[in-house]
Design an enzyme around this catalytic site. Sequence first.
Site, PDB file in Angstrom:
ATOM      1  N   GLY A 176      35.334  37.851  38.838  1.00  0.00           N
ATOM      2  CA  GLY A 176      34.946  36.843  37.872  1.00  0.00           C
ATOM      3  C   GLY A 176      36.140  36.251  37.140  1.00  0.00           C
ATOM      4  O   GLY A 176      36.074  35.152  36.620  1.00  0.00           O
ATOM      5  N   PHE A 177      37.242  36.984  37.105  1.00  0.00           N
ATOM      6  CA  PHE A 177      38.389  36.507  36.359  1.00  0.00           C
ATOM      7  C   PHE A 177      39.370  35.740  37.221  1.00  0.00           C
ATOM      8  O   PHE A 177      40.327  35.199  36.728  1.00  0.00           O
ATOM      9  CB  PHE A 177      39.118  37.685  35.714  1.00  0.00           C
ATOM     10  N   GLY A 178      39.140  35.772  38.510  1.00  0.00           N
ATOM     11  CA  GLY A 178      40.062  35.042  39.367  1.00  0.00           C
ATOM     12  C   GLY A 178      40.314  35.794  40.656  1.00  0.00           C
ATOM     13  O   GLY A 178      39.605  36.750  40.984  1.00  0.00           O
ATOM     14  N   ASP A 224      33.076  46.401  32.427  1.00  0.00           N
ATOM     15  CA  ASP A 224      32.773  46.177  33.835  1.00  0.00           C
ATOM     16  C   ASP A 224      33.214  47.357  34.683  1.00  0.00           C
ATOM     17  O   ASP A 224      33.859  47.204  35.712  1.00  0.00           O
ATOM     18  CB  ASP A 224      33.419  44.878  34.317  1.00  0.00           C
ATOM     19  N   VAL A 269      42.676  37.995  43.459  1.00  0.00           N
ATOM     20  CA  VAL A 269      43.682  39.049  43.455  1.00  0.00           C
ATOM     21  C   VAL A 269      44.476  38.978  44.749  1.00  0.00           C
ATOM     22  O   VAL A 269      43.897  38.861  45.829  1.00  0.00           O
ATOM     23  CB  VAL A 269      43.037  40.444  43.340  1.00  0.00           C
TER      24      VAL A 269
END
Length: 819
Positions: free
Chosen positions: A509-511, A624, A513
């Site tokens: 969700g944050f980007g 999370d 990797v």
Amino acid sequence: MVMETYFLLLTILQALVSLPVFLKPCKAASDTLTPTQSLTEGKTLVSSGKTFELGFFSPGKSNNRYIGIWYKRSPEVVVWVANRNNPLTDSYGASLSLNTNGNLVLLNRTSTIIWSSNTSIMVLHNPVAQLLDSGNFVVRDKNSSMNPEMFAWQSFDYPTDTLLEGQKFGWDLNKGLERYLTSWKSPDDPSTGDFTYRMNETGIPQFIISRGQTRVFRTGTWNGIRFSGFATLTDTIFRSIIVINDREKYFMFVPNTRSTTTRLTMNYSGLALPYMLKNNNTEWNVIYSDAYDLPCDGYEFCGANAICKTNTMTVCECLQGFTPKFQQEWEAQNWKNGCVRKIDLDCNSEEGFVQIEGVKLPDLLEFWLDKYMNIQECKKACLKNCSCTAYANSDVRGKGSGCLMWFGDLIDVRYFNVEGSEDTIHIRLAASEIKSIMGKNAKKNVRTILVAISAVCFFCLLLCCIIAKIRTGLSGTEKEDIELPLFHLATVASATNNFSPEYRIGAGGFGHVYKGKLSTGQEIAVKRLSNDSGQGLKEFKNEIELIAKLQHRNLVALLGCCIQGEEKMLIYEYMPNKSLDHFIFDNERRTILCWEKQFNIIMGIARGLLYLHRDSKLQIIHRDLKAGNVLLDHNFKPKISDFGLARIFKEDEKEARTKRIVGTYGYMSPEYAVDGKLSVKSDVFSFGVLLLEIVSGKKNSKFIHPDHHHRLLGHAWLLWNEERALDLVDESMNVLSSCIECQVLRCIQVGLLCVQKFAKDRPTMSSVIFMLENETAILPQPKQPGFFIERTSNDDGLASRNEECGSQNAVTITLLHGR
Ligand SMILES: *[C@@H]1O[C@H](CO)[C@@H](O)[C@H](O)[C@H]1NC(C)=O
Ligand SMILES: *[C@@H]1O[C@H](CO)[C@@H](O)[C@H](O)[C@H]1NC(C)=O
Ligand SMILES: *[C@@H]1O[C@H](CO)[C@@H](O)[C@H](O)[C@H]1NC(C)=O
Ligand SMILES: *[C@@H]1O[C@H](CO)[C@@H](O)[C@H](O)[C@H]1NC(C)=O
Ligand SMILES: *[C@@H]1O[C@H](CO)[C@@H](O)[C@H](O)[C@H]1NC(C)=O
Ligand SMILES: *[C@@H]1O[C@H](CO)[C@@H](O)[C@H](O)[C@H]1NC(C)=O
Ligand SMILES: *[C@@H]1O[C@H](CO)[C@@H](O)[C@H](O)[C@H]1NC(C)=O
Ligand SMILES: *[C@@H]1O[C@H](CO)[C@@H](O)[C@H](O)[C@H]1NC(C)=O
Ligand SMILES: *[C@@H]1O[C@H](CO)[C@@H](O)[C@H](O)[C@H]1NC(C)=O
Ligand SMILES: *[C@@H]1O[C@H](CO)[C@@H](O)[C@H](O)[C@H]1NC(C)=O
């Protein structure tokens, strides 16, 4: 054991039987011997308070005779032997006498000197030998005071295997006299045995038990307050006294009560233990039966450059920056060969230190000491000397002082923590190693989370008691702002081949990797954040710096960040062995994880989470936690990733409610999923789910059962109620030994407690760790878990509603998948 008991009984019986023969009570027994008298076989001296008796005795089954001192009330306990290595073996008729010089002499019938005290220090006008009520047999001038300085000779200066109340143990530097204990050979033979217990005063005093030349136990160095692996205890029964100055270095204990008699005896197998005799009794009891905190108290138990921990499944760990010398041997729990550096020191100016708090400092084998340096000077001195491998304050009093430097391997290190006087060691590591563990902050505290409370009582020599309370979370004393390494965009771009899709190892969700490789060869994981954090650059950087300070062995280390234009990236250590979900949900790979590994993973996650919740200065709610966010290192040690990310993405209301819900279906607590209510207990819920997933090998959100429509949590709860909880365990685990079985059950119970519907019914992470570790703790019974609702075929429960609503709703569920 049976044999030993048998021998012990024999000894006692023998002593009792033989007493009347040799120790015929003298009429009007005196405590004094003068040059006109001699003590012949059968006669004894008795101290004025009738506590001790001196005379001839034969130990155990032996027919040899010795001059000794024993308790009048308990004659089987001989506390001192004069001629221990030179027994009287033949015909009777020996005598002990005092000559006019004050020399005590034991002669056999034909007047051969069997033993002599060699008193020669003082010229005595009127010598007497007297057995004092302390058990000390002294030669003094008749009209001298009872000041020990005035004794021309005293048995207290030549201990055998026993230390009595008020008897000094250690060094008289003026006289060059060392008082130490040596075991008897056997119950029948008081001659000098294999084991010694001595104070080594080279550098800083420490007490050491050796078998021959081999060390078997060490107290740790004296740090000004206590021995660094060993707490002195002042007890209701006795008080410990330690004197360390230029003239004398010694330990002794004195009783606090008159109703008991105490002694410290080193037995034939090298254990020095305190014993107590109650006034009314004739039976001696060991005061601290759990005196030795094994295995960590065993000298060098973990080999070189490793650290020992009690109360955990893995006893030995390599020190940070070190790796097992022989990996397979180490994994088979054969630790004797210890660890070696991952990267050798090359005396490069970038080398630095990691700090470990709450340790027993390494043995002083090759070392250097300066009592006047401070810790900064010590650090500089260590850096300057290419062979220096570690340094520490030699004295922890106040803010600490003195400099101890070690060269070569670090031997016999263990965790040992006593509040207020912890020893901290700084271990030198290669520059790249330092970088990879967030270098530059060598002074920063490596916070240790050991929730195990080990109460270890020890008397040993010191009649001290170790109560090692390995505290949870140590708070640091030194505060140093760390500078977070900033990576250039170009560096990161080149490491990831310009963020090429083949280097992409995950998305969340944050980007995205990416995996990358720096020009130094170091592998990194790059998290490229999507740019909707709503944070300014400055705040972002502040936030990152805070997160970078979180360091724990169960958290993935943040190496730095990259901020350039709209780009915000986090650079992490790369974890080659993927994430936990890769293993636990795969039938084949799962078999690699035996129960012990699984349990270690559970404990590791719990410790990492506890650190976030409680021990870091920030209190981080992960929000999370899931199998995909638990990465595994090459030893399958779990490391939580993505912690603190939620902080970076600003929330509308910090604590109570948050509009933006970040989390993963299946792991979210009811109050969070429904109301956005967030607390540490939401993480506890996720942890509970994860725990049950690990045990069962099933994914909560994908769980399907032919007989009902419950998810994994509901299924676990049903089995629990039917007392079939072990059925939850994945079949591949097949045969469980009963010992493992109860550990598994405990885990399931804790898992169910963590997923209780109401946050207040869930334990905190510190209780979770306590419950998992302490096999005797009584656990509460779980109630029905949260989300205990059966799915129907068209309504897939709450989650799917939310999933479908997605971002249209005020509630956003960010679905994150494993990298
Ligand atoms: C006294 O000791 C000497 C030397 O050990 C020995 O030769 C002698 O036989 C002993 N005498 C008696 C009577 O035991
Ligand atoms: C006394 O001196 C003699 C001769 O020097 C020596 O053999 C003996 O061991 C000494 N005794 C003690 C108790 O030190
Ligand atoms: C002990 O007595 C002697 C005479 O017998 C005397 O010379 C000496 O001073 C006395 N010592 C002490 C310490 O009183
Ligand atoms: C020495 O003491 C320990 C602890 O009490 C005991 O376990 C051990 O058996 C003893 N050894 C002998 C030889 O008595
Ligand atoms: C000895 O034991 C008796 C009873 O067992 C008790 O009344 C008495 O106080 C004890 N004496 C001492 C000195 O402890
Ligand atoms: C004290 O320890 C040092 C090394 O640790 C050793 O060289 C020395 O011999 C020891 N001293 C004694 C009296 O055991
Ligand atoms: C390092 O210190 C030790 C002990 O003081 C000394 O023997 C050695 O020469 C030093 N080495 C260097 C390179 O300074
Ligand atoms: C996010 O980045 C894109 C380009 O990658 C840009 O077009 C957009 O304006 C950025 N959004 C914000 C909120 O900065
Ligand atoms: C990952 O784990 C496997 C065991 O399945 C191990 O053999 C391997 O060495 C690990 N990989 C790395 C890169 O450490
Ligand atoms: C384990 O739990 C029991 C009961 O709560 C407690 O008495 C005991 O001290 C605990 N042991 C440890 C090592 O914490």
